[in-house]
Enzyme design. Structure first.
Site, PDB file in Angstrom:
ATOM      1  N   GLU A  28       0.448  -1.056   0.066  1.00 21.42           N
ATOM      2  CA  GLU A  28       0.157  -0.265  -0.039  1.00 21.42           C
ATOM      3  C   GLU A  28       1.111   1.566  -0.379  1.00 21.42           C
ATOM      4  O   GLU A  28       1.721   1.702   0.538  1.00 21.42           O
ATOM      5  CB  GLU A  28      -0.738  -0.209   1.494  1.00 21.42           C
ATOM      6  CG  GLU A  28      -1.824  -0.499   1.335  1.00 21.42           C
ATOM      7  CD  GLU A  28      -2.509  -0.389   2.463  1.00 21.42           C
ATOM      8  OE1 GLU A  28      -2.226   0.155   3.419  1.00 21.42           O
ATOM      9  OE2 GLU A  28      -3.011  -1.745   2.971  1.00 21.42           O
ATOM     10  N   ASP A  77      -5.911   8.482  10.257  1.00 15.40           N
ATOM     11  CA  ASP A  77      -4.352   8.133  10.153  1.00 15.40           C
ATOM     12  C   ASP A  77      -3.621   9.163  11.640  1.00 15.40           C
ATOM     13  O   ASP A  77      -3.961   9.868  11.919  1.00 15.40           O
ATOM     14  CB  ASP A  77      -3.623   9.010   9.342  1.00 15.40           C
ATOM     15  CG  ASP A  77      -3.006   8.568   7.942  1.00 15.40           C
ATOM     16  OD1 ASP A  77      -3.786   7.045   8.290  1.00 15.40           O
ATOM     17  OD2 ASP A  77      -3.512   9.430   6.562  1.00 15.40           O
TER      18      ASP A  77
END
Length: 266
Positions: A49, A60
């Site tokens: 990824e 995140d």
């Protein structure tokens, strides 16, 4: 174009889970991220990824935010992300982009899909759109033969889990911790039931992201999931060696080998 489905099928045939590794493009630099991602491949990652750095990351945690901010301050742009994709996909390992939706929409959805396919990318992981609100991306992905990786969480309703399993191609990303990304000292007891709920709705592989940071945790998750996703632990390894690239890459390789051993034990 390397196939994500083939990577998971190969791992399953070997009696193990796949190891999915994440790093942001442009961290610590564009060339540095290519070298680091190729290190992940060489040391045992089955799927890669590549994060598209974004200024407003809602999923995140602080570790990945710090790396993405460094990439943005270094001037990385969407075109640079595609350059990184092309370099990593050339290794033969399926390479996906993980991105929030705004940069794709700004770039142009069909243009992004076409350029990603041209670079050898396998598809997109889209944490902030769902299949019922991602029609434009679904159409573009289908037109360019790209994977569509959508997310489920412990809070997802049965109806949404079923919809996501039916719409995803490549794998379903099971975010089995309520909260932002980040390495954790223990795995979540929510992960296994979530995988079971997805599997009840089809045979698409299910990869789990819950802050795995070592081989023992990877082995535990590999006992019930088709894939083990690791991101923050890789990013932290590089952040811990800001002035010594060789040492950072050596530590990255050692961590990847530990994790790869874990998915095989699991």
């Amino acid at each position: 174009m390397p196939s994500t489905s083939t990577a998971f099928a190969t791992a399953r045939a070997e009696g193990r889970s796949a190891l999915v590794g994440y790093l942001p493009a442009g961290f610590p630099s564009v060339e540095g991220s290519i070298t680091a991602l190729r290190t992940l491949v060489d040391a045992g990652c089955d799927v890669i990824e590549i994060g598209l750095p974004y200024s407003d990351p809602v999923m995140d945690g602080p570790t990945i935010q710090a790396a993405a901010q460094q990439a943005l301050e270094g001037g990385v742009r969407t075109r640079d992300v595609l350059t990184v994709v092309e370099a990593v996909a050339a290794t033969g390992v399926p390479t996906l982009v993980m991105t929030y939706w705004n940069p794709v929409e700004r770039y142009g959805v069909d243009r992004f899909a076409a350029d990603l396919a041209s670079a050898g990318g396998a598809g997109l992981i889209t944490p902030d759109i769902t299949p019922d609100h991602g029609g434009e991306w679904v159409a573009a992905a289908d037109a360019h033969d790209l994977d569509k990786v959508f997310l489920v969480a412990p809070s997802s309703t049965d109806e949404r889990v079923a919809m996501t399993a039916a719409a995803s191609r490549g794998f379903v990303y099971a975010a089995a911790v309520m909260g932002v990304t980040g390495a954790r000292e223990a795995t979540s007891d929510l992960a296994c039931p979530l995988v079971g709920r997805v599997r009840a709705n089809g045979d698409v592989p299910v990869a789990v992201g819950i802050g795995v940071s070592n081989g023992d945790q990877a082995a535990e998750v590999a006992g019930f999931a088709d894939g083990v996703i690791v991101g923050s632990a890789f990013v932290r390894t590089l952040l811990d060696h800001p002035d010594d690239e060789a040492a950072g890459l050596a530590a990255l390789r050692a961590l990847t080998e530990d994790l790869a051993g874990g998915v095989r034990r699991g």
